[in-house]
Design an enzyme around this catalytic site. Structure first.
Site, short mmCIF file in Angstrom:
data_model
loop_
_atom_site.label_atom_id
_atom_site.label_comp_id
_atom_site.label_asym_id
_atom_site.label_seq_id
_atom_site.Cartn_x
_atom_site.Cartn_y
_atom_site.Cartn_z
N GLU A 45 -8.35 -14.82 5.86
CA GLU A 45 -7.54 -13.71 6.35
C GLU A 45 -6.91 -14.09 7.70
OE1 GLU A 45 -6.15 -10.95 6.69
OE2 GLU A 45 -6.68 -9.57 5.08
N ASN A 132 -9.18 -3.86 11.23
CA ASN A 132 -8.80 -4.76 10.14
C ASN A 132 -7.59 -5.62 10.45
OD1 ASN A 132 -7.09 -5.19 7.51
ND2 ASN A 132 -9.20 -4.90 6.79
N GLU A 156 -19.12 -8.83 4.86
CA GLU A 156 -18.15 -9.23 5.88
C GLU A 156 -18.27 -8.35 7.13
OE1 GLU A 156 -14.15 -7.05 4.19
OE2 GLU A 156 -14.47 -9.13 3.66
N ASN A 189 -4.51 -0.80 5.98
CA ASN A 189 -4.75 -2.23 6.01
C ASN A 189 -3.65 -2.93 6.80
OD1 ASN A 189 -5.48 -4.94 5.30
ND2 ASN A 189 -6.50 -4.16 3.48
N ASP A 236 -2.09 -5.83 0.85
CA ASP A 236 -2.95 -6.19 1.97
C ASP A 236 -2.06 -6.43 3.19
OD1 ASP A 236 -5.04 -7.16 3.61
OD2 ASP A 236 -6.06 -8.08 1.93
#
Length: 308
Positions: A45, A132, A156, A189, A236
């Protein structure tokens, strides 16, 4: 004599497939191959490109580490481990790393000397869920999303009960004051500003759509209508290119939408895409985090260049 490009390490290559769904997507393409620069992650990510150093920082959340890919040598090394399960990253206008720490449930900035400055860790004395993704605006405000992925399990983050009722979007003022920017989300997100920073796009992963907000008076968000829905998995990470087109990470690759919300085309990727960013001196070098791998592709369009 070898150039930096010659010594760049590539794990392997796969054909780059651009799928045109609208004539306005015509001539959007790039290299013939996606280059896989790294393939040993669990869930990658948060790619963030540092032009001054010519390197990319990205997160491997379940392995609790932040990695760094060096453009001049192709080497990938560990920048930080443990890393408090960092998810999203961005580079601010002073060239500093801003990160969403799911483990510590806060947003931090890494200073040039390596010290950590906490930008936000509580709202009205209550801890966030698990920040996030994050972006900075030219006025110095920092905007981030706060779903609950980092406290749902230990995979996570650290399993815990939420202290805040709901999953919101927040804004941190230069003064340090934290405010709720939007609160009617299920799982906010990825987020990205339009090139003029008058519009903010925010993905809601659980509802599988992107919403479009107008930034009023440089601070408050207005409207918030659904801008686009996902036809493969969920959205995402988000980015906007120089033409104002919105690119969104999805299960089959990157989806490209017109400023009006029409799906124009896709860049297909062989793994589920979590996030991506534009890099290089011309912002025409895509870096894509997709499940276990970091991919790169030189394209014939450019990322948005935001006001300074």
């Amino acid at each position: 004599m070898l150039t930096p490009h010659d010594v760049r390490r590539v794990v392997d290559r796969v054909p780059a497939r651009f799928e045109s769904l609208d004539e306005r997507f015509g001539r959007t393409d790039g290299d013939a191959f996606l280059e896989r620069l790294f393939g040993d992650g669990r869930w990658l990510e948060g790619p963030a490109y540092f032009p001054a150093g010519r390197y990319l920082v990205f997160s491997d959340i379940p392995n609790d580490r932040v990695l760094r890919w060096d453009e001049t040598t192709g080497a990938v090394g560990v920048l930080r481990q443990p890393a408090s399960y960092i998810n999203g990253n961005t580079v601010d206008r002073a060239g500093r790393l801003i990160s969403c720490e799911q483990g510590n449930r806060r947003v931090t900035r890494t200073e040039p000397d390596g010290t950590i400055t906490v930008l936000a860790e509580r709202y009205r004395s209550k801890r966030f869920n698990s920040p996030n993704d994050v972006v900075e605006r030219a006025d110095g405000t920092v905007w981030f999303t706060d779903p609950s992925y980092g406290i749902t399990t230990d995979y996570e983050g650290h399993q815990a009960e939420p202290e805040i009722d709901g999953c919101h979007v927040y804004r941190v003022d230069p003064s340090g004051e934290v405010r709720v920017a939007a609160e009617d989300f299920e799982r906010p997100n990825g987020l990205a500003f339009s090139p003029d920073e008058q519009t903010l796009y925010i993905a809601d992963t659980r509802l599988k759509h992107i919403r479009k907000f107008t930034v009023a008076d440089s601070t408050n968000l207005m409207a918030g209508e659904v801008f686009a829905t996902c036809d493969n998995g969920s959205f995402d990470g988000l980015r906007v290119d120089a033409k104002g087109r919105v690119w969104a990470a999805a299960h089959d690759g990157l989806h490209c939408f017109s400023p009006e919300g029409d799906l124009l085309g896709k860049l297909l990727v062989p793994e589920i895409v979590s996030n991506f960013t534009f890099g290089g001196p011309k912002l025409n070098h895509l870096f894509i985090t997709a499940t276990t791998s970091l991919y790169t592709l030189r394209v014939n369009f450019n990322g948005a260049s935001y006001p300074k």
